[in-house]
Design a protein around this motif. Structure first.
Motif, mmCIF file in Angstrom:
data_model
loop_
_atom_site.group_PDB
_atom_site.id
_atom_site.type_symbol
_atom_site.label_atom_id
_atom_site.label_comp_id
_atom_site.label_asym_id
_atom_site.label_seq_id
_atom_site.Cartn_x
_atom_site.Cartn_y
_atom_site.Cartn_z
ATOM 1 N N UNK A 1 -21.199 -39.321 -3.862
ATOM 2 C CA UNK A 1 -21.172 -37.861 -3.813
ATOM 3 C C UNK A 1 -19.790 -37.324 -4.174
ATOM 4 N N UNK A 2 -18.721 -38.017 -3.747
ATOM 5 C CA UNK A 2 -17.357 -37.551 -4.008
ATOM 6 C C UNK A 2 -17.004 -37.633 -5.489
ATOM 7 N N UNK A 3 -17.454 -38.685 -6.169
ATOM 8 C CA UNK A 3 -17.104 -38.882 -7.578
ATOM 9 C C UNK A 3 -18.005 -38.085 -8.511
ATOM 10 N N UNK B 1 -17.085 -52.831 -7.237
ATOM 11 C CA UNK B 1 -16.593 -52.372 -8.533
ATOM 12 C C UNK B 1 -17.108 -50.974 -8.780
ATOM 13 N N UNK B 2 -16.187 -50.059 -9.056
ATOM 14 C CA UNK B 2 -16.527 -48.665 -9.321
ATOM 15 C C UNK B 2 -16.316 -48.412 -10.809
ATOM 16 N N UNK B 3 -17.334 -47.936 -11.494
ATOM 17 C CA UNK B 3 -17.253 -47.713 -12.939
ATOM 18 C C UNK B 3 -17.370 -46.229 -13.257
ATOM 19 N N UNK B 4 -16.414 -45.736 -14.062
ATOM 20 C CA UNK B 4 -16.497 -44.369 -14.546
ATOM 21 C C UNK B 4 -17.387 -44.303 -15.772
ATOM 22 N N UNK B 5 -17.802 -43.115 -16.142
ATOM 23 C CA UNK B 5 -18.632 -42.942 -17.329
ATOM 24 C C UNK B 5 -17.860 -43.369 -18.577
ATOM 25 N N UNK B 6 -18.581 -43.562 -19.667
ATOM 26 C CA UNK B 6 -17.962 -44.107 -20.879
ATOM 27 C C UNK B 6 -16.817 -43.245 -21.391
ATOM 28 N N UNK C 1 -7.097 -41.515 -10.212
ATOM 29 C CA UNK C 1 -6.439 -40.677 -9.213
ATOM 30 C C UNK C 1 -7.456 -40.102 -8.224
ATOM 31 N N UNK C 2 -8.623 -39.714 -8.750
ATOM 32 C CA UNK C 2 -9.692 -39.185 -7.893
ATOM 33 C C UNK C 2 -10.163 -40.251 -6.911
ATOM 34 N N UNK D 1 -8.368 -42.882 -5.844
ATOM 35 C CA UNK D 1 -7.309 -43.142 -4.874
ATOM 36 C C UNK D 1 -7.239 -42.039 -3.815
ATOM 37 N N UNK D 2 -7.401 -40.789 -4.245
ATOM 38 C CA UNK D 2 -7.361 -39.671 -3.298
ATOM 39 C C UNK D 2 -8.492 -39.775 -2.283
ATOM 40 N N UNK D 3 -9.663 -40.213 -2.734
ATOM 41 C CA UNK D 3 -10.806 -40.337 -1.828
ATOM 42 C C UNK D 3 -10.529 -41.374 -0.750
ATOM 43 N N UNK D 4 -10.054 -42.542 -1.157
ATOM 44 C CA UNK D 4 -9.836 -43.604 -0.175
ATOM 45 C C UNK D 4 -8.623 -43.321 0.714
ATOM 46 N N UNK D 5 -7.617 -42.646 0.177
ATOM 47 C CA UNK D 5 -6.481 -42.254 1.017
ATOM 48 C C UNK D 5 -6.932 -41.315 2.129
ATOM 49 N N UNK D 6 -7.834 -40.399 1.793
ATOM 50 C CA UNK D 6 -8.324 -39.447 2.789
ATOM 51 C C UNK D 6 -9.309 -40.077 3.763
#
Length: 304
Positions: A117-119, A274-279, A288-289, A291-296
């Motif tokens: 949901x966050x990504x 493993x987290x994969x972004x779109x192509x 960065x998005x 890292x910000x999620x896991x930091x929070x």
């Protein structure tokens, strides 16, 4: 209406008439001039289009190789070196190697849902694997080696360095399989052909897998057959060849629901994914998005 406005409009009309007379008087020159403008603009548009298409194709090919993949692991605070990707702590000789880690040391299904949901639309998929172990498979008195791996529902969306996994028959694991911890499996095409004759014939068939550790025999029903797109390797002569890792290792890998694998292992979840972004995602912005999620999410926990 002022006289200045009238004079301005008259001047515009006169200029237009003069231009039209000049075009009619020099038809060939006018045609060649327009043709040059059209060709020039068309060439610029074509070059920009080709460059953009090549850029998109390159990004997609890089994504297939895992360029937009990020491996996220969860470890106890103080065991991570911020200057390195991952640092393994020194083992305590007196430590209990079989000690059970607390639940917060694992990514649970609720954590995966929150991350998705966050990504949002930048996320292509999450891939979680949990190796159950290896064992022997018996089908009609024929025995072969097999490795059992638990996988989540969106596993197929994430490119793998060994090559993309593609279904050739049947279906992949679904939410109902995971929720009920069903003993269903997606098997390799080579296994299906050698034991059942074809990929289609394997669907609905059952096989017994005897695990070495923990020692137990499980009966699985085949719901899907996969084939891994073989990675290409260049030989010494420069010619490309296909590399089938399962064939080289002399074993077959089958996938079962991640929840079933966790139950067999006695673990509440996985400690890495493993987290994969779109192509076409901006890789730096996506990282960065992430890292910000896991930091929070993990700043107040004993694990990070």
């Amino acid at each position: 209406m002022s006289s200045a406005t009238e004079r301005g409009r008259a001047a515009v009309r006169d200029n237009i008439k003069l231009a039209l007379r000049s075009i009619r008087a020099n038809k060939m020159r006018s045609i060649l001039t327009m043709l040059g403008i059209i060709i020039g603009i068309g060439s610029v548009i074509m070059i920009m289009t080709i460059a953009q298409a090549m850029n998109v194709a390159m990004k997609r090919n890089q994504a297939l190789l895992g360029a937009n993949n990020f491996t996220v692991s969860i470890e106890e605070k103080g065991q991570m070196d911020t200057d390195k990707l991952s640092v393994q702590p020194q083992e305590d000789e007196n430590a209990d190697k079989n000690a059970v880690k607390p639940e917060e040391a694992y990514f649970k299904p609720s954590d995966l849902d929150s991350l998705e949901q966050a990504l949002g639309g930048d996320l292509k998929g999450l891939a979680c694997q949990l190796g159950v172990g290896s064992g022997s498979v018996t089908v009609d008195h024929a025995t072969n080696d097999m490795t059992l791996v638990g996988a989540n529902v969106s596993f197929l969306n994430v490119p793998d360095w060994q090559g993309p996994v593609q279904l050739t028959a049947g279906r992949w694991l679904n939410d109902e399989d995971s929720g009920r911890q069903r003993k269903v499996a997606v098997v390799a095409k080579s296994f299906a052909e050698s034991h059942f004759g074809s990929a289609e014939a394997a669907l609905g068939q059952q096989f017994d897998l005897t695990l070495k550790k923990p020692v137990k025999t499980l009966t699985f029903t085949v719901v899907g057959v996969y084939e891994r797109q073989q990675i290409k390797s260049a030989g010494l002569d420069g010619a490309g060849g296909s590399l089938d890792l399962d064939a080289l290792l002399g074993r077959s890998t089958s996938f079962c629901p991640l929840t079933l694998a966790a139950q067999l292992k006695g673990e509440p979840g996985v400690d890495s994914m493993t987290v994969a972004g779109t192509d076409l995602v901006d890789r730096d912005a996506f990282q960065q998005k992430l890292e910000d999620y896991f930091d929070a999410s993990y700043h107040a926990r004993d694990y990070e």
